[in-house]
Write a protein that holds these residues in place. Structure first.
Motif, PDB file in Angstrom:
ATOM      1  N   THR A  18       1.112  -1.086   0.088  1.00 60.08           N
ATOM      2  CA  THR A  18       0.062  -0.166   0.101  1.00 60.08           C
ATOM      3  C   THR A  18       0.803   1.288   0.002  1.00 60.08           C
ATOM      4  O   THR A  18       1.539   1.401   1.113  1.00 60.08           O
ATOM      5  CB  THR A  18      -0.839   0.122   1.369  1.00 60.08           C
ATOM      6  OG1 THR A  18      -1.711  -1.162   1.242  1.00 60.08           O
ATOM      7  CG2 THR A  18      -1.747   1.117   1.216  1.00 60.08           C
ATOM      8  N   ALA A  19       0.720   2.127  -0.907  1.00 58.54           N
ATOM      9  CA  ALA A  19       1.633   3.220  -1.055  1.00 58.54           C
ATOM     10  C   ALA A  19       1.148   4.139   0.100  1.00 58.54           C
ATOM     11  O   ALA A  19       0.011   4.396   0.441  1.00 58.54           O
ATOM     12  CB  ALA A  19       1.209   3.974  -2.367  1.00 58.54           C
ATOM     13  N   LYS A  20       2.147   5.228   0.354  1.00 56.44           N
ATOM     14  CA  LYS A  20       2.027   5.977   1.277  1.00 56.44           C
ATOM     15  C   LYS A  20       1.421   7.378   0.994  1.00 56.44           C
ATOM     16  O   LYS A  20       1.489   7.778  -0.411  1.00 56.44           O
ATOM     17  CB  LYS A  20       3.368   6.526   1.999  1.00 56.44           C
ATOM     18  CG  LYS A  20       3.951   5.342   2.923  1.00 56.44           C
ATOM     19  CD  LYS A  20       5.382   5.732   3.066  1.00 56.44           C
ATOM     20  CE  LYS A  20       6.074   4.603   3.887  1.00 56.44           C
ATOM     21  NZ  LYS A  20       6.010   3.292   3.199  1.00 56.44           N
ATOM     22  N   PRO A  21       0.389   8.014   1.779  1.00 60.98           N
ATOM     23  CA  PRO A  21      -0.038   9.300   1.416  1.00 60.98           C
ATOM     24  C   PRO A  21       0.875  10.108   1.058  1.00 60.98           C
ATOM     25  O   PRO A  21       1.853  10.363   1.633  1.00 60.98           O
ATOM     26  CB  PRO A  21      -1.110   9.640   2.477  1.00 60.98           C
ATOM     27  CG  PRO A  21      -1.323   8.376   3.413  1.00 60.98           C
ATOM     28  CD  PRO A  21       0.188   7.487   3.026  1.00 60.98           C
ATOM     29  N   VAL A  22       0.495  11.200   0.057  1.00 59.46           N
ATOM     30  CA  VAL A  22       1.376  12.314  -0.233  1.00 59.46           C
ATOM     31  C   VAL A  22       1.105  13.521   0.649  1.00 59.46           C
ATOM     32  O   VAL A  22      -0.195  13.950   0.816  1.00 59.46           O
ATOM     33  CB  VAL A  22       1.279  12.669  -1.743  1.00 59.46           C
ATOM     34  CG1 VAL A  22       2.040  13.937  -1.918  1.00 59.46           C
ATOM     35  CG2 VAL A  22       1.768  11.482  -2.676  1.00 59.46           C
TER      36      VAL A  22
END
Length: 185
Positions: A18-22
């Motif tokens: 799961t990619a990290k929020p920007v």
């Protein structure tokens, strides 16, 4: 310039995470990355440029596909009604979707997958996406059909999901209930 050598291929663990929020407001570095992602898509759809640099054509690209665990995607395509979508999106989120589903009858492909994966990929027929665009403005898109499919494919990448994870393993060409084909002419 992003080329196929920069595209992470299936099997790389970043595609399963799961990619990290920007963080907002968007930093210049993230903005530049998004612009490069968008430029790859434009270049990949230009026959001469694509041939010169050996680019596979794409309509969407997610940051994990270039090795970055960030919730950013770029899309550049025209839907079946001629509406153009060309945007870098930060922290895109599907906020609502239809019960009805759809799929591309010729299947889906992916820049990170170097093989054909036969089968239908059921997707929501209609979705509403909220995100922040490359200029830092909030956007809300109500999408249907092909546009909805493209965005779902890219948002899946941010959640560590590959398109073939949706294909029925036992019967790849079984049309799921309450699902209609969304065909490209």
């Amino acid at each position: 310039m992003i080329t196929m050598e920069d595209i992470v291929r299936e099997g790389n663990p970043i595609l399963e995470q799961t990619a990290k929020p920007v963080e907002l407001p968007i930093k210049d570095q993230d903005k530049d990355t998004l612009k490069e992602m968008l430029q790859y898509l434009k270049n990949s759809q230009d026959e001469k440029v694509a041939e010169k640099y050996h680019l596979r054509p794409g309509v969407g690209l997610a940051a994990p596909q270039i090795g970055l665990s960030k919730r950013m995607i770029a899309v550049h395509f025209e839907d079946f009604n001629g509406k153009q979508y060309s945007e870098g999106l930060i922290n895109p989120k599907i906020v609502s979707h239809s019960v009805e589903k759809t799929f591309l009858s010729n299947g889906e492909g992916c820049l990170s997958v170097d093989r054909e994966v036969p089968g239908y990929v059921p997707r929501y027929a209609k979705i509403t996406v909220k995100a922040t665009n490359i200029n830092g403005d909030p956007i809300k898109w109500r999408l249907r059909g092909y546009a909805a499919i493209v965005l779902q494919h890219e948002i899946d990448h941010l959640n560590g999901v590959m398109f073939y994870d949706h294909i029925n393993k036992a019967n790849p060409f079984q049309v799921p209930e309450n699902t209609k084909a969304c065909d490209i002419d």
